[in-house]
Write an enzyme that holds these catalytic residues in place. Structure first.
Site: not given
Ligand code: PNS
Length: 177
Positions: A19, A43, A92
């Site tokens: 990160h 979660k 990645r």
């Molecule tokens: O670190 P992660 O868990 O891979 O991050 C995932 C994240 C937080 C970017 C994704 O779950 C997200 O954007 N969640 C917020 C809800 C949302 O916008 N959902 C629609 C995305 S397509």
């Protein structure tokens, strides 16, 4: 010229050197980068949001154009709220691509004005994920070089609360005879 702000959304449970690598890259190309921790009530995280916020703030204190925040709801709504133009995500390996593409296209459908920008972290972090860091740390393996030292210490404290207690206690002084 227009100032370009990007958000770097994620769970960061815990934040890793991967990160940090991406934050360093993003801070070079965007005028402002906001690391945005998702507050996800579904979660059960290892670290709560304020713990993750504090770790990320400490990790990014040298980047003057980076700040850390948390959000709930849709990523693109948060981007809109803080007037960000882009969403930064790391890729990645090829295996990340499908999920990231789906998310990027869904985000574009929801808010076409917000662009997703993908960046690759250094190859040495290509296998690194928060999930694996949690698993290795929980099973007693070393996460040295995978997370900053301060995160390593927080992991130790979280997984063995006795460590936190010991470091909080004042050192024992020897009684003189
Ligand atoms: O670190 P992660 O868990 O891979 O991050 C995932 C994240 C937080 C970017 C994704 O779950 C997200 O954007 N969640 C917020 C809800 C949302 O916008 N959902 C629609 C995305 S397509």
């Amino acid at each position: 010229m227009k100032k370009v702000t990007a958000i770097y959304p994620g769970s960061f449970d815990p934040p890793t050197n991967g990160h940090l690598d991406l934050i360093a890259r993003g801070s070079k190309i965007f005028d402002e980068l906001v690391v945005a921790i998702l507050r996800n009530p579904e979660k059960a995280p290892l670290f709560n949001v304020s713990e993750r916020l504090r770790m990320l703030e400490a990790m990014t204190e040298d980047f003057k154009n980076v700040r850390v925040d948390s959000f709930d709801g849709l990523t693109v709504d948060y981007a809109e709220k803080i007037e960000a133009h882009a969403v930064l995500r790391g890729i990645r390996a090829l295996s990340d691509y499908e999920y990231e593409l789906q998310m990027a296209l869904m985000n574009r459908k929801l808010r076409p004005e917000v662009e997703t920008v993908f960046m690759m972290p250094a190859e040495k972090y290509s296998y690194l994920s928060s999930r694996l860091v949690r698993e290795v740390a929980q099973l007693g393996g070393s996460v040295k070089d995978l997370v900053p030292e301060m995160v390593e210490q927080r992991l130790r404290e979280k997984l063995d609360p006795a460590i936190k207690l010991a470091s909080a206690r004042p050192p024992k002084t020897r009684k003189s005879k």
